[in-house]
Every structure is written in structure tokens, then in C-alpha cells.
Scaffold this active site. Structure first.
Site, PDB file in Angstrom:
ATOM      1  N   GLN A 101       0.850  -1.190   0.000  1.00 53.95           N
ATOM      2  CA  GLN A 101       0.000   0.000   0.000  1.00 53.95           C
ATOM      3  C   GLN A 101       0.892   1.249   0.000  1.00 53.95           C
ATOM      4  O   GLN A 101       1.618   1.507   0.961  1.00 53.95           O
ATOM      5  CB  GLN A 101      -0.935   0.028   1.212  1.00 53.95           C
ATOM      6  CG  GLN A 101      -1.994   1.121   1.030  1.00 53.95           C
ATOM      7  CD  GLN A 101      -2.874   1.357   2.254  1.00 53.95           C
ATOM      8  OE1 GLN A 101      -2.375   1.459   3.360  1.00 53.95           O
ATOM      9  NE2 GLN A 101      -4.173   1.453   2.040  1.00 53.95           N
ATOM     10  N   TYR A 180      -5.747  10.860   3.970  1.00 55.10           N
ATOM     11  CA  TYR A 180      -4.335  11.139   3.680  1.00 55.10           C
ATOM     12  C   TYR A 180      -4.224  11.941   2.379  1.00 55.10           C
ATOM     13  O   TYR A 180      -5.235  12.350   1.800  1.00 55.10           O
ATOM     14  CB  TYR A 180      -3.541   9.825   3.688  1.00 55.10           C
ATOM     15  CG  TYR A 180      -3.523   9.220   5.081  1.00 55.10           C
ATOM     16  CD1 TYR A 180      -2.875   9.882   6.132  1.00 55.10           C
ATOM     17  CD2 TYR A 180      -4.210   8.049   5.377  1.00 55.10           C
ATOM     18  CE1 TYR A 180      -2.896   9.373   7.427  1.00 55.10           C
ATOM     19  CE2 TYR A 180      -4.231   7.534   6.671  1.00 55.10           C
ATOM     20  CZ  TYR A 180      -3.565   8.204   7.691  1.00 55.10           C
ATOM     21  OH  TYR A 180      -3.597   7.704   8.971  1.00 55.10           O
ATOM     22  N   ARG A 225      -7.473   2.555  -3.235  1.00 54.46           N
ATOM     23  CA  ARG A 225      -8.372   2.596  -2.065  1.00 54.46           C
ATOM     24  C   ARG A 225      -8.976   3.989  -1.931  1.00 54.46           C
ATOM     25  O   ARG A 225      -8.252   4.988  -1.961  1.00 54.46           O
ATOM     26  CB  ARG A 225      -7.622   2.228  -0.784  1.00 54.46           C
ATOM     27  CG  ARG A 225      -8.596   1.960   0.348  1.00 54.46           C
ATOM     28  CD  ARG A 225      -7.974   1.341   1.574  1.00 54.46           C
ATOM     29  NE  ARG A 225      -8.962   0.470   2.213  1.00 54.46           N
ATOM     30  CZ  ARG A 225      -8.953   0.126   3.487  1.00 54.46           C
ATOM     31  NH1 ARG A 225      -7.980   0.539   4.277  1.00 54.46           N
ATOM     32  NH2 ARG A 225      -9.894  -0.643   3.991  1.00 54.46           N
ATOM     33  N   GLY A 314      -9.895  -6.744   8.579  1.00 55.57           N
ATOM     34  CA  GLY A 314      -8.801  -6.073   9.271  1.00 55.57           C
ATOM     35  C   GLY A 314      -8.569  -6.629  10.660  1.00 55.57           C
ATOM     36  O   GLY A 314      -7.850  -7.625  10.840  1.00 55.57           O
ATOM     37  N   ARG A 315      -9.211  -5.992  11.655  1.00 56.04           N
ATOM     38  CA  ARG A 315      -8.928  -6.330  13.059  1.00 56.04           C
ATOM     39  C   ARG A 315      -9.030  -7.824  13.375  1.00 56.04           C
ATOM     40  O   ARG A 315      -8.152  -8.350  14.087  1.00 56.04           O
ATOM     41  CB  ARG A 315      -9.823  -5.487  13.973  1.00 56.04           C
ATOM     42  CG  ARG A 315      -9.388  -4.020  13.954  1.00 56.04           C
ATOM     43  CD  ARG A 315     -10.461  -3.077  14.416  1.00 56.04           C
ATOM     44  NE  ARG A 315     -11.517  -2.929  13.416  1.00 56.04           N
ATOM     45  CZ  ARG A 315     -12.490  -2.032  13.473  1.00 56.04           C
ATOM     46  NH1 ARG A 315     -12.533  -1.188  14.509  1.00 56.04           N
ATOM     47  NH2 ARG A 315     -13.400  -1.953  12.525  1.00 56.04           N
TER      48      ARG A 315
HETATM   49  C1  LIG Z   1      -4.579  -0.918  13.699  1.00 59.81           C
HETATM   50  C2  LIG Z   1      -5.147  -0.467  12.393  1.00 59.81           C
HETATM   51  C3  LIG Z   1      -4.307   0.086  11.439  1.00 59.81           C
HETATM   52  C4  LIG Z   1      -4.814   0.486  10.194  1.00 59.81           C
HETATM   53  N1  LIG Z   1      -3.953   0.957   9.246  1.00 59.81           N
HETATM   54  C5  LIG Z   1      -4.398   1.184   7.990  1.00 59.81           C
HETATM   55  C6  LIG Z   1      -3.488   1.452   6.932  1.00 59.81           C
HETATM   56  O1  LIG Z   1      -2.268   1.402   7.096  1.00 59.81           O
HETATM   57  N2  LIG Z   1      -3.996   1.725   5.719  1.00 59.81           N
HETATM   58  C7  LIG Z   1      -5.343   1.744   5.485  1.00 59.81           C
HETATM   59  O2  LIG Z   1      -5.768   2.016   4.363  1.00 59.81           O
HETATM   60  N3  LIG Z   1      -6.226   1.430   6.456  1.00 59.81           N
HETATM   61  C8  LIG Z   1      -5.787   1.131   7.692  1.00 59.81           C
HETATM   62  N4  LIG Z   1      -6.666   0.723   8.659  1.00 59.81           N
HETATM   63  C9  LIG Z   1      -8.084   0.495   8.309  1.00 59.81           C
HETATM   64  C10 LIG Z   1      -8.320  -0.959   7.910  1.00 59.81           C
HETATM   65  O3  LIG Z   1      -7.717  -1.238   6.649  1.00 59.81           O
HETATM   66  C11 LIG Z   1      -9.820  -1.270   7.798  1.00 59.81           C
HETATM   67  O4  LIG Z   1     -10.416  -0.354   6.897  1.00 59.81           O
HETATM   68  C12 LIG Z   1     -10.531  -1.184   9.144  1.00 59.81           C
HETATM   69  O5  LIG Z   1      -9.791  -1.832  10.163  1.00 59.81           O
HETATM   70  C13 LIG Z   1     -11.943  -1.776   9.062  1.00 59.81           C
HETATM   71  O6  LIG Z   1     -11.903  -3.145   8.805  1.00 59.81           O
HETATM   72  P1  LIG Z   1     -12.196  -4.233   9.997  1.00 59.81           P
HETATM   73  O7  LIG Z   1     -13.518  -3.835  10.595  1.00 59.81           O
HETATM   74  O8  LIG Z   1     -12.252  -5.551   9.309  1.00 59.81           O
HETATM   75  O9  LIG Z   1     -11.092  -4.095  10.992  1.00 59.81           O
HETATM   76  C14 LIG Z   1      -6.194   0.356   9.912  1.00 59.81           C
HETATM   77  C15 LIG Z   1      -7.032  -0.193  10.889  1.00 59.81           C
HETATM   78  C16 LIG Z   1      -6.527  -0.616  12.112  1.00 59.81           C
HETATM   79  C17 LIG Z   1      -7.453  -1.251  13.112  1.00 59.81           C
END
Ligand SMILES: Cc1cc2nc3c(=O)[nH]c(=O)nc-3n(C[C@H](O)[C@H](O)[C@H](O)COP(=O)(O)O)c2cc1C
Length: 345
Positions: A101, A180, A225, A314-315
């Protein structure tokens, strides 16, 4: 018995087949070295998740001006390439696919990360609040980018894509979401320019399309994205939707790997009159990755409803490196906890 759609392969492109529909969402971990080099522990962390159809790395700095957090990884020199090579090799050895990314923070930064220089942004409009991962620093007014600053960032995205290819990535994702830099151009709250890069959907998205064109010259598979909803680091403006209507329609003319929803919670949005993913699907006719609060059931539903082709998780994937296996076997998942961000398990 019919095959579970979650575990069915997906042909992202003629030359790129994913073994299932589960994508690891990009998640910043801030665990690279002080020189932004990915570590062997990061390689193991990603390799443990290679059973997903596709891994998208955490956001990765395209240049020194892109930094906004401590210890983010980068991809702008050979040391970074060498660090990422360990990651891509281990993921490939475990049968996975991985995209980098590519990221510039824009105004979501602070002079402490930039040798005392102001962060770059479309307009000199400060984000309010405390700088993340610092005790008490406040965000400051960024510098309005000049045309040559804009060109330099476009070139930096292209160089980063070249390095990503050298590092063995299967493709890259252009991070134009979550408030961003590229997203700052796409929203009225942060883009108040009166020139070639502001005041109309066409102008506000010019940098994004220039970046896509430049990156596509370096690497075959490119995803984007987007956050059509201003929910992080940006305020909502009623004029935003026409910008995203335009961007998504235009993206149909580009040979992209996918468009990926940038949301933490992909729920119904009044001003889109749908979820963000459904809205993207209505306008963009290529591959769509849903993301934001999905579990295996809602992911299946999104795929079966044809709202998305893939679903990013994600999480739950931080808490469960073996998410795919557990889900396949209907086993209970370990619940996510923010404390888990302290270590790379
Ligand atoms: C700890 C953490 C770090 C994240 N870092 C990024 C990132 O580097 N780039 C990005 O586009 N989204 C980032 N996100 C957003 C995730 O890609 C995702 O959109 C978000 O966690 C929702 O998905 P989930 O409900 O399955 O966790 C981050 C989310 C979390 C929890």
C-alpha cells in the site's frame, strides 16, 4: 454440496488468481526500524496470514515527506527494498499474494517527522487535534503544495511502485483513502485550491489520475483505495459526492486490479443512500473489495448480493492469524483487542 463463496478462487485479472475471497486489509503497525526498514518479525507476521487470498500491506511511505507516524515502513531506497524482499519471499513461500500500500500522509503529519519542515497538503488547512502517537503535539498548518511539489509526489509514487516491483510484490495499492494526501485533494474540506487541482471534480482528482498513470507504467497490478465518505481526518461536505461520482466513472477507463472501500464501518450512509461499497459498485464496473466491520456472514452476504468480489478483513486478522482456517472450520475467533497492537503475533 455447493462451494462456500468465501473460499472460492477469484480471478482478479487474467494473470492473477486469488485462492479465496478474503483479503487482509492494510493495517499500520509502526514496527519498522527507525530507518523505516521492514524487519524479519514483520516478514513472519505477514507470512502467517498467507492463507488469505491477498494481503495488502500496512501503509508504506513513498518518500521522506510522506511520514506522519513513527516507525512506519517505507519504500524509497534499496534498504527498504531488501527489507520488503524478505516479506514477499516468505508470503510467496507460504502460497500467498501480497500488494504494497503506497502512501503519503499529507497534512496528517508534523514537522517533528519532517526535519522541521511543514507537512505538504492541497491547501493550508490544519487538521485539529493531537498528533497521533505523540503525547501532546498538536497538528499545525500545512504548506499548500506548489505545482512542482505535486509533480514530485507523482514521481515519488511512481518510484515507489518501481521499488515495489523490485521487492517482489504482486502489485500495489494506491492509498487515496482515510484522509491522507490523495484523499485530501478529493474532499472540499481540505482542498480549497483555485487552480488546476481544485474547484471541480475534474481538477480535484487530477493528481489521483496522474498518480495512477505514473504507477501503471511501473507495475502491472494496481488497486486504488477510496473513502467516498469523509470519516477520518476530514470533515464531510455536501459537495463531495459529485467528486466521487466523477472519480468512479472515470476509473472505469483504467485497467485497475480493483477499487477498495476505505472505511472502518461499511454501514448505510445517508448522503450516499447506501453503504460505501454498494455505492462504489454502482459506479465502478471492475473488481470491488468491500471493507469495514465485516464478519464471515456479512462478507458472504456482500459477495452473494454482488456488492463486492472480495472482502477485506482487518482487526479480526490481527487477532487471528489463522482467520481463514478458523472460518472454514467454523471455529470461534479470538476477539480483537487494541492491546494486541503492542506486539506482532
Ligand atoms: C490498527 C489499524 C491500522 C490500520 N492501518 C491502515 C493502513 O495502514 N492503511 C489503510 O488504508 N487502512 C488502515 N486501517 C483500516 C483498515 O484497513 C480497515 O479499513 C478497518 O480496520 C476496518 O476493517 P475491519 O472492521 O475488518 O477491521 C487500519 C485499521 C486498524 C485497526
Amino acid at each position: 454440496m455447493t462451494q462456500d463463496i468465501l473460499f472460492s478462487p477469484y480471478q482478479l485479472s487474467q494473470d492473477l488468481i486469488l485462492k479465496n475471497r478474503i483479503v487482509m486489509a492494510p493495517m499500520s503497525r509502526c514496527m519498522a526500524t527507525d530507518n523505516f526498514i521492514p524487519t524479519p518479525e514483520m516478514a513472519d507476521y505477514y507470512a502467517r496470514r498467507a492463507s488469505t487470498g491477498l494481503i495488502i500491506t500496512e501503509c508504506t511511505m513513498i518518500s521522506p515527506t510522506a511520514q506522519g507516524y513513527p516507525n512506519s515502513p517505507a519504500i524509497f531506497n534499496q534498504e527498504h527494498v531488501a527489507g520488503w524482499k524478505q516479506v514477499t519471499q516468505k508470503v510467496h513461500e507460504n502460497g500467498g499474494k501480497i500488494f504494497a500500500q503506497l502512501w503519503h500522509t499529507g497534512r496528517v503529519s508534523h514537522p517533528i517527522y519532517l526535519n522541521g519542515n511543514k507537512p505538504l497538503a492541497p491547501s493550508a488547512v490544519a487538521l485539529t487535534g493531537r498528533v497521533k502517537r505523540t503525547d501532546n503535539l498538536q497538528y499545525e498548518e500545512p504548506k499548500e503544495m506548489t505545482p512542482s511539489d505535486i509533480q514530485a509526489v507523482i514521481n515519488d509514487f511512481a518510484k515507489a511502485a518501481k521499488y515495489a516491483k523490485e521487492a517482489g510484490f504482486d502489485g500495489v495499492e494506491i492509498h487515496a483513502a482515510n484522509g491522507y494526501l490523495l484523499d485530501q485533494f478529493l474532499h472540499w474540506d481540505t482542498n480549497r485550491r483555485n487552480d488546476h487541482w481544485g474547484q471541480s471534480p475534474e481538477n480535484m482528482s487530477r493528481i489521483l489520475f496522474d498518480v495512477i498513470n505514473a504507477v501503471k507504467q511501473q507495475i502491472q497490478f494496481v488497486g486504488v483505495r477510496l473513502s467516498p465518505v469523509a470519516y477520518l481526518n476530514i470533515e464531510h461536505d455536501e459537495r463531495d459526492k459529485p467528486v466521487f461520482d466523477y472519480v468512479l466513472e472515470q476509473l472505469n477507463q483504467y485497467d485497475l486490479a480493483y477499487v477498495h472501500t476505505g472505511m472502518f464501518d461499511d454501514s448505510y450512509q445517508d448522503h450516499l443512500q447506501s453503504t460505501a461499497t454498494h455505492y462504489i459498485r454502482q459506479h465502478y464496473h471492475g473488481n470491488v473489495i468491500a471493507c469495514g466491520g465485516y464478519n464471515s456472514e456479512s462478507a458472504r452476504e456482500a459477495l452473494l448480493n454482488n456488492d463486492a468480489d472480495l472482502v477485506a478483513i482487518g482487526r479480526p486478522l490481527i487477532a487471528n492469524p489463522d482467520y481463514v482456517e478458523k472460518t472454514r472450520q467454523n471455529k470461534n475467533l479470538t476477539p480483537y483487542d487494541v492491546g494486541m497492537l503492542n506486539t506482532l503475533v
